[in-house]
Design an enzyme around this catalytic site. Structure first.
Site, short mmCIF file in Angstrom:
data_model
loop_
_atom_site.label_atom_id
_atom_site.label_comp_id
_atom_site.label_asym_id
_atom_site.label_seq_id
_atom_site.Cartn_x
_atom_site.Cartn_y
_atom_site.Cartn_z
N THR A 59 -5.09 -7.34 10.76
CA THR A 59 -5.37 -6.06 10.11
C THR A 59 -4.90 -4.90 10.98
O THR A 59 -4.32 -3.94 10.49
CB THR A 59 -6.87 -5.93 9.80
OG1 THR A 59 -7.27 -7.04 8.99
CG2 THR A 59 -7.18 -4.65 9.07
N PHE A 91 -16.14 3.62 6.26
CA PHE A 91 -14.74 3.87 5.92
C PHE A 91 -14.44 3.75 4.42
O PHE A 91 -13.30 3.96 4.00
CB PHE A 91 -13.82 2.93 6.70
CG PHE A 91 -14.06 1.46 6.45
CD1 PHE A 91 -13.52 0.83 5.34
CD2 PHE A 91 -14.85 0.72 7.32
CE1 PHE A 91 -13.74 -0.52 5.10
CE2 PHE A 91 -15.07 -0.64 7.10
CZ PHE A 91 -14.52 -1.25 5.98
N ARG A 93 -1.72 -14.63 4.15
CA ARG A 93 -2.52 -14.01 5.22
C ARG A 93 -1.79 -14.13 6.56
O ARG A 93 -1.74 -13.17 7.33
CB ARG A 93 -3.90 -14.68 5.34
CG ARG A 93 -4.80 -14.57 4.15
CD ARG A 93 -5.40 -13.23 3.92
NE ARG A 93 -6.26 -12.81 5.01
CZ ARG A 93 -6.81 -11.61 5.08
NH1 ARG A 93 -6.60 -10.72 4.13
NH2 ARG A 93 -7.58 -11.27 6.08
N HIS A 115 -2.00 -5.56 1.60
CA HIS A 115 -3.30 -6.21 1.43
C HIS A 115 -3.02 -7.60 0.88
O HIS A 115 -2.11 -7.79 0.09
CB HIS A 115 -4.18 -5.45 0.43
CG HIS A 115 -5.35 -6.27 -0.05
ND1 HIS A 115 -6.54 -6.33 0.63
CD2 HIS A 115 -5.48 -7.10 -1.12
CE1 HIS A 115 -7.36 -7.15 -0.01
NE2 HIS A 115 -6.74 -7.63 -1.07
N ARG A 144 2.66 -6.64 8.96
CA ARG A 144 1.98 -5.49 9.57
C ARG A 144 2.61 -5.09 10.90
O ARG A 144 2.67 -3.91 11.22
CB ARG A 144 0.49 -5.78 9.70
CG ARG A 144 -0.19 -5.74 8.33
CD ARG A 144 -1.64 -6.06 8.40
NE ARG A 144 -2.30 -5.84 7.12
CZ ARG A 144 -3.35 -6.52 6.72
NH1 ARG A 144 -3.89 -7.45 7.49
NH2 ARG A 144 -3.90 -6.26 5.54
N ASN A 149 -1.99 0.11 6.96
CA ASN A 149 -1.46 -1.16 7.47
C ASN A 149 -0.55 -1.89 6.48
O ASN A 149 -0.41 -3.10 6.55
CB ASN A 149 -2.59 -2.06 7.98
CG ASN A 149 -3.59 -2.42 6.90
OD1 ASN A 149 -3.41 -2.12 5.73
ND2 ASN A 149 -4.66 -3.09 7.31
N TYR A 189 -12.76 -2.56 -3.83
CA TYR A 189 -13.30 -2.54 -2.47
C TYR A 189 -14.83 -2.46 -2.45
O TYR A 189 -15.41 -2.05 -1.44
CB TYR A 189 -12.70 -1.37 -1.68
CG TYR A 189 -11.24 -1.58 -1.37
CD1 TYR A 189 -10.83 -2.53 -0.43
CD2 TYR A 189 -10.26 -0.83 -2.00
CE1 TYR A 189 -9.49 -2.73 -0.14
CE2 TYR A 189 -8.91 -1.03 -1.72
CZ TYR A 189 -8.54 -1.98 -0.79
OH TYR A 189 -7.21 -2.19 -0.50
N LYS A 245 0.81 -1.22 0.00
CA LYS A 245 0.00 0.00 0.00
C LYS A 245 0.85 1.28 0.00
O LYS A 245 2.05 1.23 0.28
CB LYS A 245 -0.93 -0.02 1.22
CG LYS A 245 -1.96 -1.14 1.16
CD LYS A 245 -2.88 -1.09 2.36
CE LYS A 245 -3.92 -2.18 2.34
NZ LYS A 245 -4.84 -2.06 3.48
N GLU A 303 -10.00 -10.48 -7.23
CA GLU A 303 -9.05 -9.38 -7.11
C GLU A 303 -7.99 -9.42 -8.21
O GLU A 303 -7.62 -8.38 -8.77
CB GLU A 303 -8.39 -9.41 -5.73
CG GLU A 303 -9.37 -9.10 -4.62
CD GLU A 303 -8.80 -9.24 -3.23
OE1 GLU A 303 -9.53 -8.93 -2.27
OE2 GLU A 303 -7.64 -9.65 -3.07
#
Length: 135
Positions: A91, A57, A85, A115, A102, A112, A49, A9, A126
């Site tokens: 998260t 949010f 993951r 993704h 993270r 964070n 998203y 990100k 995705e």
């Protein structure tokens, strides 16, 4: 072999963590099949998203994801979705296990660092959304 989507990100890109994150990914037996640094368009972010569209949010998330460059990657490996993951961590970086991406690189819950797809179905959706950026 499974595939999953990885986004490094804007916060992590801005903080120059891409190489460190990719080394950890590769050290954990995940192959980076494709990688591209881009500024995500609003249309792609909103589509990506879309399941969060009704959440308070959503606008903040879209604004953040389009604010600067991200690195979009397709990862491949055994149990790639679950393994990535686990490697990402919770998260909320305050709840992420030590050594996870993270815990190491995130600034906050909203910034964070990374993704990753949460299921094989999400990974396919995705990857399909992001695949046009690799053309």
């Amino acid at each position: 072999m499974e595939q999953t989507l990885c986004i490094i990100k804007p916060d992590a890109v801005k903080n120059s963590f891409v190489d460190e994150i990719n080394k950890i990914i590769e050290d954990n037996n995940l192959l980076i099949l494709k990688s591209k640094k881009i500024k995500i368009s609003k249309d792609i972010a909103e589509s990506f998203y879309s399941e969060h569209k009704e959440r308070p949010f959503f606008s903040e998330l879209v604004d953040f994801m389009t604010s600067d460059y991200s690195v979009i990657q397709i990862l491949q490996g055994e149990n790639a979705v679950a393994n990535y993951r686990k490697l990402m961590g919770a998260t909320n970086p305050n709840e992420a296990s030590e050594g996870t991406l993270r815990a190491k690189f995130a600034e906050s819950l909203s910034k964070n660092a990374v993704h990753g797809s949460d299921s094989l179905e999400s990974a396919q959706r995705e990857i399909d959304i992001m695949s046009k950026i690799f053309d």
